[in-house]
Design an enzyme around this catalytic site. Structure first.
Site, short mmCIF file in Angstrom:
data_model
loop_
_atom_site.label_atom_id
_atom_site.label_comp_id
_atom_site.label_asym_id
_atom_site.label_seq_id
_atom_site.Cartn_x
_atom_site.Cartn_y
_atom_site.Cartn_z
N TYR A 109 0.85 -1.19 0.00
CA TYR A 109 0.00 0.00 0.00
C TYR A 109 0.88 1.24 0.00
O TYR A 109 1.86 1.31 0.74
CB TYR A 109 -0.90 0.02 1.24
CG TYR A 109 -1.70 1.29 1.37
CD1 TYR A 109 -2.98 1.38 0.82
CD2 TYR A 109 -1.19 2.41 2.02
CE1 TYR A 109 -3.72 2.56 0.92
CE2 TYR A 109 -1.92 3.59 2.12
CZ TYR A 109 -3.18 3.65 1.56
OH TYR A 109 -3.90 4.81 1.65
N GLU A 197 -3.40 7.59 -4.10
CA GLU A 197 -3.38 6.31 -3.42
C GLU A 197 -3.14 5.21 -4.44
O GLU A 197 -3.83 5.14 -5.45
CB GLU A 197 -4.72 6.06 -2.70
CG GLU A 197 -4.70 4.77 -1.89
CD GLU A 197 -6.03 4.50 -1.21
OE1 GLU A 197 -6.07 4.45 0.03
OE2 GLU A 197 -7.03 4.33 -1.93
#
Ligand code: GDP
Ligand code: MN
Length: 387
Positions: A109, A197
């Protein structure tokens, strides 16, 4: 303003961040053609909507050939995709991204965002990519690492290495990671991003780093100097009310209460909402009609307020500094007439020509209650909404 995944990836590419090859398609025939252009074999078909968690909702599918791709596209295009991040009505799938498949060894992530508290851009990483990061933050916060980029110093090598070690990357991968972070940071500084993101950022089976997903949020206040970005806006993905508001230059956010608020000035709007809450009511919206309020904008504002949810009363709080209160009063009356408003309006006007404004409201023949005192106005609106 949000960008689609395909737009985010095109921007990544422009800033030297490697991405899988991919092509956009908005019809089943186009999907077939794109699969052929990518070699005719396996591809990933990805619904382009402004929301995450598409995978779990059936919006991301690995297919073996053009026929399978066409079948997936047929099922997705023209529908509303509902994910845990959209409302119950979902978002329209007007196009799909046809992408070369990637062999995944690990899912990481990575995100970057403007951190207001630290007044700089923050980097967040976790070795637990591919899943809901909110859940990771809640259950295993030690699996997330945050680093702040000092605006004067910029991204530092030690920061890249520290985050890379935390993610368990090899030396060669840390080099690639540094290139990705540098590119993303430039997207912040050069393109005025506010959030990016990448979930997942993958380690491929042949040990390279590759962004598989891309969510990019751009700063609305900087769009005036980013014409290329502004041109990529997809209004079909935006909430109807907020879209109309942006068209008329009104700052509007839908909320859950039943008292519509129309105020000039963001600070006054916040104070008005606080007062409504203080007296036991719930605002249905935040709405700042701006300084140079005109009759037309007041009318549009009324339409907006009444178009959503179950608004039971409207509280108007306008300070007529630049605008005259009598003009605002005329605007309110015209809007009530035009919208055919049935619910009560409590109007607190203050400033230039206020007496004339109150007189117009009181004699309008409509259910408009002029108020002189803000506390009284809020209390009256709360009482009327509860009745
Ligand atoms: P999201 O669900 O909206 O976040 O969409 P993503 O783009 O993140 O895709 C969801 C998931 O699909 C990813 O976490 C991957 O596990 C999987 N996925 C996406 N692209 C590929 C691919 O090229 N190959 C494989 N094997 N899986 C993929
Ligand atoms: Mn994702």
């Amino acid at each position: 303003m949000n960008l689609h995944e395909y737009q985010a990836k095109a921007l990544f590419k422009r800033f030297d961040i490697p991405v899988p090859g991919g092509l956009l398609a908005s019809s089943v025939d186009e999907v077939r053609a794109r699969v052929a252009e990518l070699g005719g074999g396996k591809t990933v078909i990805k619904a382009q909507v402004h929301a995450g968690a598409r995978g779990k909702a059936g919006g991301v599918k690995l297919v073996n050939d053009a026929d399978e791709a066409a079948a997936v596209a047929e099922a997705l295009l023209g529908t509303q995709l509902v994910t845990i991040q959209t409302g119950p009505e979902g978002l329209p799938v007007n196009s799909v991204y046809v992408e070369e498949p990637s062999a995944i060894a690990r899912e990481l992530y990575l995100s970057m965002l403007v951190d207001r508290g630290h007044e700089c851009v923050a980097i967040m990483v976790s070795p637990d990519g591919g899943m809901d990061i909110e859940k990771v933050a809640e259950e295993t916060p030690e699996r997330i690492r945050t680093m702040y980029i000092h605006p004067a110093a910029g991204l530092q090598g030690y920061q890249v290495r520290e985050l890379g070690f935390f993610l368990g990357l090899s030396g060669a991968q840390i080099k690639e990671f540094g290139k990705i972070l540098a590119g993303l940071y430039r997207i912040f500084t050069d393109c005025d991003a506010s959030l990016v993101e990448i979930n997942p950022l993958i380690v491929t089976e042949d040990d390279h780093l590759l962004p598989l997903d891309g969510k990019l949020n751009m700063d609305d206040n900087a769009l005036f100097r980013q014409p290329d970005i502004a041109a990529q806006r997809d209004e079909s993905q935006e909430e109807e009310a907020e879209r109309i508001a942006s068209k008329h230059d009104l700052n509007y956010v839908t909320l859950e209460g039943n008292i519509g608020c129309m105020v000039n000035g963001a600070g006054l709007a916040m104070a008005t909402m606080d007062l409504v809450k203080l007296h036991g009511g719930k605002p249905a919206n935040f709405l700042d009609v701006g300084g140079g309020t005109t009759k037309e904008r007041v009318a549009e504002a009324f339409k907006l307020i009444t178009s959503t949810g179950d608004v039971k009363a409207i509280l108007v709080n306008i300070f007529g500094g630049i605008v005259r209160c009598d003009l605002i009063a005329e605007g309110i009356i015209a809007a009530v007439e035009e919208v055919g408003l049935k619910i009560p309006v409590v109007a607190r006007l203050e400033g230039t020509n206020v007496e004339r404004g109150r007189e117009l409201l009181a004699n309008s023949g409509y259910n408009i209650i002029p108020a002189t005192d803000l506390t009284m106005a809020a209390q009256t609106a709360v009482k009327l909404a509860a009745a």
